[in-house]
Design an enzyme around this catalytic site. Structure first.
Site, PDB file in Angstrom:
ATOM      1  N   GLU A   1       0.814  -1.234   0.000  1.00 37.42           N
ATOM      2  CA  GLU A   1       0.000   0.000   0.000  1.00 37.42           C
ATOM      3  C   GLU A   1       0.842   1.277   0.000  1.00 37.42           C
TER       4      GLU A   1
ATOM      5  N   TYR B   1       3.479   1.944   1.981  1.00 40.62           N
ATOM      6  CA  TYR B   1       4.070   2.315   3.277  1.00 40.62           C
ATOM      7  C   TYR B   1       5.584   2.033   3.272  1.00 40.62           C
TER       8      TYR B   1
ATOM      9  N   ARG C   1       2.329  -8.630   4.395  1.00 38.78           N
ATOM     10  CA  ARG C   1       1.443  -8.087   3.351  1.00 38.78           C
ATOM     11  C   ARG C   1       2.325  -7.578   2.222  1.00 38.78           C
TER      12      ARG C   1
ATOM     13  N   HIS D   1      -1.541   3.799  -1.778  1.00 40.03           N
ATOM     14  CA  HIS D   1      -2.571   4.791  -1.465  1.00 40.03           C
ATOM     15  C   HIS D   1      -2.567   5.952  -2.462  1.00 40.03           C
TER      16      HIS D   1
ATOM     17  N   ARG E   1     -14.010  -4.399   5.566  1.00 40.43           N
ATOM     18  CA  ARG E   1     -15.264  -3.666   5.744  1.00 40.43           C
ATOM     19  C   ARG E   1     -16.479  -4.581   5.921  1.00 40.43           C
TER      20      ARG E   1
ATOM     21  N   GLN F   1     -18.643   5.430   2.943  1.00 43.47           N
ATOM     22  CA  GLN F   1     -19.201   6.661   3.498  1.00 43.47           C
ATOM     23  C   GLN F   1     -19.061   6.784   5.017  1.00 43.47           C
TER      24      GLN F   1
ATOM     25  N   CYS G   1     -20.589   2.146  10.134  1.00 46.96           N
ATOM     26  CA  CYS G   1     -20.973   1.564   8.852  1.00 46.96           C
ATOM     27  C   CYS G   1     -22.319   2.108   8.411  1.00 46.96           C
TER      28      CYS G   1
ATOM     29  N   LYS H   1     -23.011   0.813  -8.856  1.00 38.26           N
ATOM     30  CA  LYS H   1     -23.730   0.855  -7.577  1.00 38.26           C
ATOM     31  C   LYS H   1     -24.704  -0.318  -7.453  1.00 38.26           C
TER      32      LYS H   1
ATOM     33  N   ALA I   1     -28.070   7.938   2.768  1.00 39.89           N
ATOM     34  CA  ALA I   1     -28.578   6.709   3.384  1.00 39.89           C
ATOM     35  C   ALA I   1     -27.939   6.474   4.749  1.00 39.89           C
TER      36      ALA I   1
HETATM   37  P1  FAD Z   1     -36.721   7.402   0.340  1.00 37.22           P
HETATM   38  O1  FAD Z   1     -35.648   6.520  -0.096  1.00 37.22           O
HETATM   39  O2  FAD Z   1     -37.108   8.527  -0.546  1.00 37.22           O
HETATM   40  O3  FAD Z   1     -38.007   6.488   0.623  1.00 37.22           O
HETATM   41  C1  FAD Z   1     -39.278   7.011   0.906  1.00 37.22           C
HETATM   42  C2  FAD Z   1     -40.323   5.960   0.580  1.00 37.22           C
HETATM   43  O4  FAD Z   1     -41.591   6.372   1.068  1.00 37.22           O
HETATM   44  C3  FAD Z   1     -40.502   5.745  -0.923  1.00 37.22           C
HETATM   45  O5  FAD Z   1     -40.333   4.374  -1.238  1.00 37.22           O
HETATM   46  C4  FAD Z   1     -41.940   6.199  -1.183  1.00 37.22           C
HETATM   47  O6  FAD Z   1     -42.577   5.435  -2.197  1.00 37.22           O
HETATM   48  C5  FAD Z   1     -42.589   5.945   0.162  1.00 37.22           C
HETATM   49  N1  FAD Z   1     -43.797   6.726   0.402  1.00 37.22           N
HETATM   50  C6  FAD Z   1     -43.932   8.080   0.301  1.00 37.22           C
HETATM   51  N2  FAD Z   1     -45.205   8.418   0.639  1.00 37.22           N
HETATM   52  C7  FAD Z   1     -45.852   7.273   0.952  1.00 37.22           C
HETATM   53  C8  FAD Z   1     -47.189   6.977   1.396  1.00 37.22           C
HETATM   54  N3  FAD Z   1     -48.088   7.919   1.581  1.00 37.22           N
HETATM   55  N4  FAD Z   1     -47.510   5.689   1.615  1.00 37.22           N
HETATM   56  C9  FAD Z   1     -46.595   4.696   1.447  1.00 37.22           C
HETATM   57  N5  FAD Z   1     -45.353   4.935   1.041  1.00 37.22           N
HETATM   58  C10 FAD Z   1     -44.976   6.202   0.814  1.00 37.22           C
HETATM   59  N6  FAD Z   1     -27.258   7.864  -0.600  1.00 37.22           N
HETATM   60  C11 FAD Z   1     -26.104   7.458  -0.105  1.00 37.22           C
HETATM   61  O7  FAD Z   1     -25.919   7.468   1.105  1.00 37.22           O
HETATM   62  N7  FAD Z   1     -25.107   7.006  -0.916  1.00 37.22           N
HETATM   63  C12 FAD Z   1     -25.257   6.953  -2.249  1.00 37.22           C
HETATM   64  O8  FAD Z   1     -24.337   6.551  -2.954  1.00 37.22           O
HETATM   65  C13 FAD Z   1     -26.484   7.369  -2.808  1.00 37.22           C
HETATM   66  N8  FAD Z   1     -26.670   7.337  -4.125  1.00 37.22           N
HETATM   67  C14 FAD Z   1     -27.870   7.738  -4.632  1.00 37.22           C
HETATM   68  C15 FAD Z   1     -28.054   7.693  -5.999  1.00 37.22           C
HETATM   69  C16 FAD Z   1     -29.267   8.070  -6.546  1.00 37.22           C
HETATM   70  C17 FAD Z   1     -29.429   8.024  -8.033  1.00 37.22           C
HETATM   71  C18 FAD Z   1     -30.312   8.496  -5.698  1.00 37.22           C
HETATM   72  C19 FAD Z   1     -31.646   8.897  -6.278  1.00 37.22           C
HETATM   73  C20 FAD Z   1     -30.125   8.565  -4.342  1.00 37.22           C
HETATM   74  C21 FAD Z   1     -28.901   8.194  -3.794  1.00 37.22           C
HETATM   75  N9  FAD Z   1     -28.652   8.267  -2.434  1.00 37.22           N
HETATM   76  C22 FAD Z   1     -27.475   7.837  -1.928  1.00 37.22           C
HETATM   77  C23 FAD Z   1     -29.619   8.877  -1.514  1.00 37.22           C
HETATM   78  C24 FAD Z   1     -30.408   7.842  -0.703  1.00 37.22           C
HETATM   79  O9  FAD Z   1     -31.014   6.927  -1.577  1.00 37.22           O
HETATM   80  C25 FAD Z   1     -31.433   8.576   0.149  1.00 37.22           C
HETATM   81  O10 FAD Z   1     -30.764   9.408   1.055  1.00 37.22           O
HETATM   82  C26 FAD Z   1     -32.307   7.618   0.934  1.00 37.22           C
HETATM   83  O11 FAD Z   1     -32.990   6.749   0.066  1.00 37.22           O
HETATM   84  C27 FAD Z   1     -33.340   8.370   1.769  1.00 37.22           C
HETATM   85  O12 FAD Z   1     -34.076   7.430   2.481  1.00 37.22           O
HETATM   86  P2  FAD Z   1     -35.546   7.711   3.003  1.00 37.22           P
HETATM   87  O13 FAD Z   1     -35.992   6.434   3.578  1.00 37.22           O
HETATM   88  O14 FAD Z   1     -35.568   8.920   3.859  1.00 37.22           O
HETATM   89  O15 FAD Z   1     -36.418   8.097   1.737  1.00 37.22           O
HETATM   90  P1  NAP Z   2     -27.250  17.738  -3.424  1.00 36.77           P
HETATM   91  O1  NAP Z   2     -25.998  16.989  -3.237  1.00 36.77           O
HETATM   92  O2  NAP Z   2     -27.711  18.655  -2.378  1.00 36.77           O
HETATM   93  O3  NAP Z   2     -27.101  18.515  -4.807  1.00 36.77           O
HETATM   94  C1  NAP Z   2     -28.113  19.311  -5.335  1.00 36.77           C
HETATM   95  C2  NAP Z   2     -27.561  20.110  -6.522  1.00 36.77           C
HETATM   96  O4  NAP Z   2     -28.587  20.942  -7.011  1.00 36.77           O
HETATM   97  C3  NAP Z   2     -26.405  20.990  -6.197  1.00 36.77           C
HETATM   98  O5  NAP Z   2     -25.502  20.946  -7.286  1.00 36.77           O
HETATM   99  C4  NAP Z   2     -27.002  22.376  -6.086  1.00 36.77           C
HETATM  100  O6  NAP Z   2     -25.909  23.172  -6.382  1.00 36.77           O
HETATM  101  C5  NAP Z   2     -28.159  22.299  -7.062  1.00 36.77           C
HETATM  102  N1  NAP Z   2     -29.329  23.118  -6.688  1.00 36.77           N
HETATM  103  C6  NAP Z   2     -29.916  23.213  -5.476  1.00 36.77           C
HETATM  104  N2  NAP Z   2     -30.984  24.048  -5.544  1.00 36.77           N
HETATM  105  C7  NAP Z   2     -31.071  24.485  -6.825  1.00 36.77           C
HETATM  106  C8  NAP Z   2     -31.942  25.367  -7.508  1.00 36.77           C
HETATM  107  N3  NAP Z   2     -32.942  25.954  -6.897  1.00 36.77           N
HETATM  108  N4  NAP Z   2     -31.720  25.593  -8.813  1.00 36.77           N
HETATM  109  C9  NAP Z   2     -30.705  24.994  -9.459  1.00 36.77           C
HETATM  110  N5  NAP Z   2     -29.845  24.153  -8.857  1.00 36.77           N
HETATM  111  C10 NAP Z   2     -30.024  23.894  -7.545  1.00 36.77           C
HETATM  112  O7  NAP Z   2     -28.445  16.735  -3.674  1.00 36.77           O
HETATM  113  P2  NAP Z   2     -28.588  15.511  -4.648  1.00 36.77           P
HETATM  114  O8  NAP Z   2     -27.557  15.498  -5.715  1.00 36.77           O
HETATM  115  O9  NAP Z   2     -30.002  15.541  -5.036  1.00 36.77           O
HETATM  116  O10 NAP Z   2     -28.320  14.294  -3.721  1.00 36.77           O
HETATM  117  C11 NAP Z   2     -29.189  14.019  -2.610  1.00 36.77           C
HETATM  118  C12 NAP Z   2     -28.414  13.332  -1.541  1.00 36.77           C
HETATM  119  O11 NAP Z   2     -28.124  11.997  -1.957  1.00 36.77           O
HETATM  120  C13 NAP Z   2     -27.111  14.026  -1.290  1.00 36.77           C
HETATM  121  O12 NAP Z   2     -27.165  14.777  -0.104  1.00 36.77           O
HETATM  122  C14 NAP Z   2     -26.101  12.938  -1.214  1.00 36.77           C
HETATM  123  O13 NAP Z   2     -25.552  12.828   0.075  1.00 36.77           O
HETATM  124  C15 NAP Z   2     -26.841  11.656  -1.533  1.00 36.77           C
HETATM  125  N6  NAP Z   2     -26.083  11.003  -2.586  1.00 36.77           N
HETATM  126  C16 NAP Z   2     -24.872  10.531  -2.267  1.00 36.77           C
HETATM  127  C17 NAP Z   2     -24.117   9.936  -3.227  1.00 36.77           C
HETATM  128  C18 NAP Z   2     -22.769   9.380  -2.902  1.00 36.77           C
HETATM  129  O14 NAP Z   2     -22.100   8.887  -3.778  1.00 36.77           O
HETATM  130  N7  NAP Z   2     -22.334   9.399  -1.680  1.00 36.77           N
HETATM  131  C19 NAP Z   2     -24.592   9.843  -4.519  1.00 36.77           C
HETATM  132  C20 NAP Z   2     -25.836  10.342  -4.814  1.00 36.77           C
HETATM  133  C21 NAP Z   2     -26.567  10.938  -3.833  1.00 36.77           C
HETATM  134  P3  NAP Z   2     -25.928  24.716  -6.732  1.00 36.77           P
HETATM  135  O15 NAP Z   2     -26.773  25.306  -5.654  1.00 36.77           O
HETATM  136  O16 NAP Z   2     -24.509  25.152  -6.716  1.00 36.77           O
HETATM  137  O17 NAP Z   2     -26.489  24.800  -8.099  1.00 36.77           O
HETATM  138 FE1  SF4 Z   3     -19.006  -1.135   3.750  1.00 31.64          FE
HETATM  139 FE2  SF4 Z   3     -20.075   1.310   3.351  1.00 31.64          FE
HETATM  140 FE3  SF4 Z   3     -20.279   0.047   5.709  1.00 31.64          FE
HETATM  141 FE4  SF4 Z   3     -17.924   1.022   4.926  1.00 31.64          FE
HETATM  142  S1  SF4 Z   3     -19.760   2.203   5.375  1.00 31.64           S
HETATM  143  S2  SF4 Z   3     -18.303  -0.965   5.842  1.00 31.64           S
HETATM  144  S3  SF4 Z   3     -18.004   0.591   2.760  1.00 31.64           S
HETATM  145  S4  SF4 Z   3     -21.178  -0.584   3.760  1.00 31.64           S
END
Ligand code: FAD
Ligand code: NAP
Ligand code: SF4
Length: 691
Positions: free
Chosen positions: A173, A175, A223, A261, A320, A348, A362, A430, A677
């Site tokens: 790594e 080191y 290692r 690294h 992990r 994360q 985790c 993913k 999440a």
């Molecule tokens: P949500 O996941 O939005 O779930 C809410 C649920 O409530 C939905 O299934 C909806 O259908 C249900 N619901 C709403 N109203 C009702 C109702 N009246 N009756 C029954 N059901 C209802 N986070 C990370 O940490 N790492 C990542 O790498 C990451 N990548 C992402 C990539 C993408 C493309 C997206 C879209 C999100 C990503 N996120 C990531 C964000 C993460 O998915 C969210 O932070 C997380 O899902 C939020 O969880 P939640 O349970 O609060 O809401």
């Molecule tokens: P976000 O990270 O808060 O990004 C939102 C983007 O929208 C920013 O670029 C913001 O930047 C822009 N924005 C906000 N308000 C706006 C407006 N009124 N008009 C135009 N642009 C606007 O949110 P997200 O991308 O929706 O992700 C949601 C959450 O999911 C994040 O908080 C993240 O933690 C999680 N997530 C994590 C991963 C991961 O790999 N760890 C991947 C996906 C999602 P400007 O204001 O500069 O334009």
């Molecule tokens: Fe695995 Fe993510 Fe948990 Fe780290 S935070 S142990 S990478 S699931």
């Protein structure tokens, strides 16, 4: 040494014992070294003891601690963990006692950081600064080298005194020992520099000195960097030669190190196909007679079994996955692999925390590393609880509450559980996120949650049921922008694309460069999107998946090539993509500490145009009109995808509160800003633990 299959066992090769001569390990699973932030402090290391004892109870064959320095210069940071005198050995006694009482075995990793030390007393073979540290190392004198060898031996003796079953000598790594081996960091002209035999002399002398100090009946793992992934790394013939000399010097096991690294190649992030590097270890089979351990992106028993049965190694290392599930081995051994909480390799809550100087935990298991501070107890009075929304927050809350004994009904509007994770897992790299949904699906069955999918429940229906508590985990909805032309047919939200399957044109502008904007850019520029399997195991087995990864990141499999690097050949994007944000900072600056660089590099290599300091003015038939740093521009596109953040979805809250219902908000329904999440699952679990 190759495991002999035990037919009755569900994973016969993985669960076969490993005889090291003086000791027999109960299976072929090693918990690899990982700093978690519990390694140092004043007094006995009680939290670290409970953390490891919990994993020992889970049945892992051998564990390795996070790195402990053999002297002050070798610590990771000022006052970092070291073992140089008896008092420090005494601090660790509580760890080894707890592990042995739990029926486990544990080795201490001896790690000298060399030029990676984050303090001004760093040393190295030469005074060549690392690209990832601000401190230039002082070149060790020959006297300093001899003292360092003695320090390794002293450290191993103290580890033995502390009750460890062995030590792992960190030689990979990038080191200190690895720095001596590589020409990029070793510019010496004395007996420790020059040709390969000289450059690798320190590693061999350290192993020999440690063996002499600890005697024959103590495990010594070395290692070995088998693929440096940096310029000026070793060739394969050199690695084989060193492996033989390390064995001759007294090592009991050789573990595989992949990548320094400072390498610009992702080796453990979620985009890396499962078991992508076991072919490296396999090349060494037959060259040495001691057991070989392979590692990197092995996270489920079927993958481990396939690797071992295929003869790639004698043992597998995972780090992990034991944060995600301490009972990983136990579940595999009792035919309950479907109950494993799988590490999704997101970094994360583990590595990103450590690099921010926070204790690791985790994302999928918030109890990890908080074993002494946080437990969930069975309930005394059973209550009827409704959880609305089966995203990560609702899933964690419902299954934890039901696991404690509550009567829980989980409502989900969609036909399947998962919420936004169902979109996340469609992003190339993913696919692992699907495993979290499999885990929660099984937990729903095991804990007796009443799951009602396809049920968009309303306040009236909830009130009619007379629940004691309603937990609103209804998540978020995409932010609606006030922008001229926002209703144009070329405008789509990320939900339209990822959940709705709407077609996206060849020229695209993405508004919003947060996590989802970056993911969308990767989705739209990946030619394999939709062609590779969404199933993580299938994807990892798919040669196209591994090949695409090797090509994109320039990983050379030809053993004669130094460092294992070749010119990266990123895929040709099927689209021209512009990623826009209003902020003037570097796009992606807020992405994960240890993974953000991967996303930025990916978009750069695929030719994505990044726009900062944008002020959007309108969308029309031509495209997206904006001011960029004050200059009026039009980005001519066929599609505009909005990834501009979210707002909480709380449509049920007012009616429930007005009726006097006890209501709790969690996840995105609580706070949408900076929601991920990690927070959603932790909050869902915390609320359930307190109900
Ligand atoms: P949500 O996941 O939005 O779930 C809410 C649920 O409530 C939905 O299934 C909806 O259908 C249900 N619901 C709403 N109203 C009702 C109702 N009246 N009756 C029954 N059901 C209802 N986070 C990370 O940490 N790492 C990542 O790498 C990451 N990548 C992402 C990539 C993408 C493309 C997206 C879209 C999100 C990503 N996120 C990531 C964000 C993460 O998915 C969210 O932070 C997380 O899902 C939020 O969880 P939640 O349970 O609060 O809401
Ligand atoms: P976000 O990270 O808060 O990004 C939102 C983007 O929208 C920013 O670029 C913001 O930047 C822009 N924005 C906000 N308000 C706006 C407006 N009124 N008009 C135009 N642009 C606007 O949110 P997200 O991308 O929706 O992700 C949601 C959450 O999911 C994040 O908080 C993240 O933690 C999680 N997530 C994590 C991963 C991961 O790999 N760890 C991947 C996906 C999602 P400007 O204001 O500069 O334009
Ligand atoms: Fe695995 Fe993510 Fe948990 Fe780290 S935070 S142990 S990478 S699931």
């Amino acid at each position: 040494m190759q495991p002999t299959a035990t037919p009755a066992s569900p994973f016969p090769h993985m669960l076969a014992p490993l005889d090291l001569g003086h000791v027999v390990l109960k299976n072929r699973v090693l918990m690899g070294s990982m700093h978690v932030g519990l390694e140092h402090g004043i007094g006995p290391l009680s939290k670290m003891a409970t953390y490891f004892a919990r994993r020992a109870e889970g049945g892992v064959g051998l564990m390795v601690t996070g790195g402990v320095a053999p002297n002050s210069a070798g610590t990771t940071m000022p006052l970092g963990g070291k073992m140089t005198h008896r008092l420090e050995a005494w601090q660790h006694k509580v760890v080894t006692d707890a592990v042995h009482e739990a029926g486990g075995r544990i080795a201490m990793q001896i790690l000298h950081t060399g030029r990676y030390a984050y303090h001004p007393f760093a040393v190295g073979p030469s005074n060549v600064k690392s690209p990832i540290s601000m401190f230039k190392p002082r070149a060790l004198s020959v006297r300093g080298i001899k003292k360092t060898i003695a320090d390794f031996a002293n450290c191993a003796t103290l580890a033995q005194r502390a009750g460890y079953d062995g030590v792992e000598i960190m030689g990979s790594e990038g080191y200190l020992l690895n720095q001596f081996i590589a020409t990029r960091t070793n510019k010496r002209t004395d007996a420790y520099g020059g040709d390969y035999a000289n450059r690798s002399r320190l590693a061999v002398e350290v192993v020999r000195a440690v063996r002499q100090a600890v005697g024959p009946e103590f495990i010594i793992i070395f290692r070995l960097s088998m693929l440096d992934l940096v310029e000026g790394g070793s060739t394969w013939p050199e690695i084989v030669d060193l492996a033989k000399r390390i064995e001759g010097a007294g090592a009991s096991i050789l573990n595989t190190g992949i990548g320094w690294h400072e390498a610009r190649v992702p080796t453990i992030a979620t985009l890396v196909p499962r078991a992508a590097f076991t072919w490296v270890t396999r090349r060494l089979k037959g060259e040495v007679s001691i057991p070989l351990v392979t590692s990197n992106r092995i996270n489920m028993p079927d993958v481990a079994e396939r690797v071992l049965a295929g003869g790639d190694a004698d043992m597998i290392s995972m780090a992990r996955p034991f944060l995600a599930d301490p009972d990983w081995v136990l579940k595999a051994a009792t035919d309950r692999a479907d109950e494993i909480n799988t590490c999704i390799a997101c970094n994360q809550a583990c590595l990103d925390h450590i690099f921010s100087r926070k204790r690791a935990t985790c994302l999928v298991n918030p109890f990890a590393c908080y074993e002494t501070e946080w437990q969930v107890h069975p309930v005394k009075a059973r209550r009827r609880i409704a959880v609305v929304g089966a995203g990560p927050a609702g899933l964690a809350c419902a299954t934890t509450a039901a696991g404690r004994g509550h009567d829980v009904t989980l409502y989900e509007a969609a036909e399947t559980i998962g919420g936004q994770f169902n979109m996340a897992r469609k992003i190339p790299g993913k696919q692992e996120f699907k495993e979290t949904l499999r885990y929660f699906g099984r937990q729903i069955e095991l804990t007796g949650v009443h799951l009602k999918c396809g049920t968009a429940v309303d306040a009236k229906a909830l009130l009619a049921e007379g629940f004691d508590t309603v937990v609103l985990a209804t998540g978020v909805q995409p932010r609606r922008l006030k922008l001229q032309g926002i209703e144009h047919s070329k405008v789509l939200s990320y939900v339209d694309v990822l959940a709705g399957g709407k077609q996206v044109g060849e020229r695209v502008a993405i508004i919003g460069a947060g996590g989802i904007g970056f993911d969308m850019a990767e989705f739209l520029t990946d030619p394999h999107t939709g062609t590779l399997s969404e199933d993580p195991l299938d994807a990892s087995l798919d040669p196209a998946s591994a090949e695409a990864y090797f090509e994109e990141w320039g990983i050379e499999q030809d053993p004669s090539v130094r460092g294992g690097l070749k010119k990266p050949a990123p895929p040709t994007s099927p689209r021209t993509v512009h990623l826009c944000q209003r902020r003037t900072t570097r796009p992606g600056a807020n992405l994960g500490r240890t993974t953000g660089w991967i996303h930025r590099a990916t978009l750069k290599s695929r030719g994505v145009f990044l726009h900062s300091g944008c002020e959007y003015t309108k969308i029309d038939d031509v495209g997206l009109h904006l001011f960029e740093d004050g200059e009026a521009k039009v980005i001519e596109v066929d599609s505009v995808v909005i990834c501009a953040g979210q707002v909480p979805r709380r449509d049920l809250l007012a009616d429930l509160q007005a009726a006097g219902q006890d209501v709790v908000l969690i996840g995105g329904a609580d706070v949408a800003g900076e929601l991920d999440a990690k927070r959603a699952i932790r909050q869902g679990t915390e609320i359930a633990a307190a109900l």
